[in-house]
Design a protein around this motif. Sequence first.
Motif, short mmCIF file in Angstrom:
data_model
loop_
_atom_site.label_atom_id
_atom_site.label_comp_id
_atom_site.label_asym_id
_atom_site.label_seq_id
_atom_site.Cartn_x
_atom_site.Cartn_y
_atom_site.Cartn_z
N ASP A 77 -50.64 31.70 45.15
CA ASP A 77 -50.34 30.33 44.76
C ASP A 77 -48.86 30.02 45.00
OD1 ASP A 77 -52.91 29.85 44.02
OD2 ASP A 77 -52.58 30.17 41.86
N ASP A 92 -60.52 45.77 33.23
CA ASP A 92 -59.37 44.97 32.83
C ASP A 92 -58.23 45.11 33.84
OD1 ASP A 92 -60.74 44.13 30.60
OD2 ASP A 92 -59.69 45.46 29.19
N HIS A 109 -53.81 36.63 42.91
CA HIS A 109 -54.09 35.20 42.96
C HIS A 109 -52.83 34.40 42.65
CE1 HIS A 109 -56.52 31.63 42.90
NE2 HIS A 109 -56.13 31.33 41.67
N THR A 110 -52.06 34.84 41.66
CA THR A 110 -50.83 34.16 41.29
C THR A 110 -49.83 34.24 42.42
OG1 THR A 110 -51.25 34.75 39.01
CG2 THR A 110 -49.05 34.00 39.52
N ALA A 132 -59.18 43.20 36.93
CA ALA A 132 -59.03 41.77 36.68
C ALA A 132 -57.56 41.38 36.67
CB ALA A 132 -59.70 41.39 35.36
N ALA A 133 -56.73 42.20 36.05
CA ALA A 133 -55.29 41.91 36.00
C ALA A 133 -54.69 41.96 37.39
CB ALA A 133 -54.59 42.89 35.07
N ARG A 164 -55.64 38.82 39.21
CA ARG A 164 -54.85 37.67 38.76
C ARG A 164 -53.46 37.70 39.36
NH1 ARG A 164 -55.27 38.54 32.91
NH2 ARG A 164 -57.24 39.57 33.16
#
Length: 144
Positions: free
Chosen positions: A142, A128, A138-139, A131-132, A135
């Motif tokens: 962007d 977890d 990835h954020t 994965a966090a 993210r």
Amino acid sequence: MARQFPLAGLLRLKQLREDEAAGRLADANERLRVSRARTHGVSEALEGTDLDPAGSASLYAVAAARASARSMLADLHALEGRLQAERERAQVTYRGARADTKGLEKLEARHSEGEASALLGAEQRVLDEIAAAGRLQHTGKDRA
């Protein structure tokens, strides 16, 4: 890393006692089996003698032999009774040892299940977090 079962030493001791009790029970069963076979053999031999004595001397010899065989048969029945009692005591001892061991084995199984659940939970938390973190990266890309 999983913790060792805290009562592992006690469980091993109980298992050794159970194995010892099982051995004594097996020995008692074998002695009883041998005694029963011997008793059966003497009993059959006693029933199978159908002699027709020719004189009084042979009649006395046959009577003495039968009396001796009956006495031996009575001794064998008494021995069989003692061996049966010994077997029953060994069986009670084994059952008690098995019950003691079984209780600890159940505790060990619960401990192992708890440790496995804790390990899976820890792995899930790490996944977890990964994965966090992915993210977040990835954020961040962007927005840039």
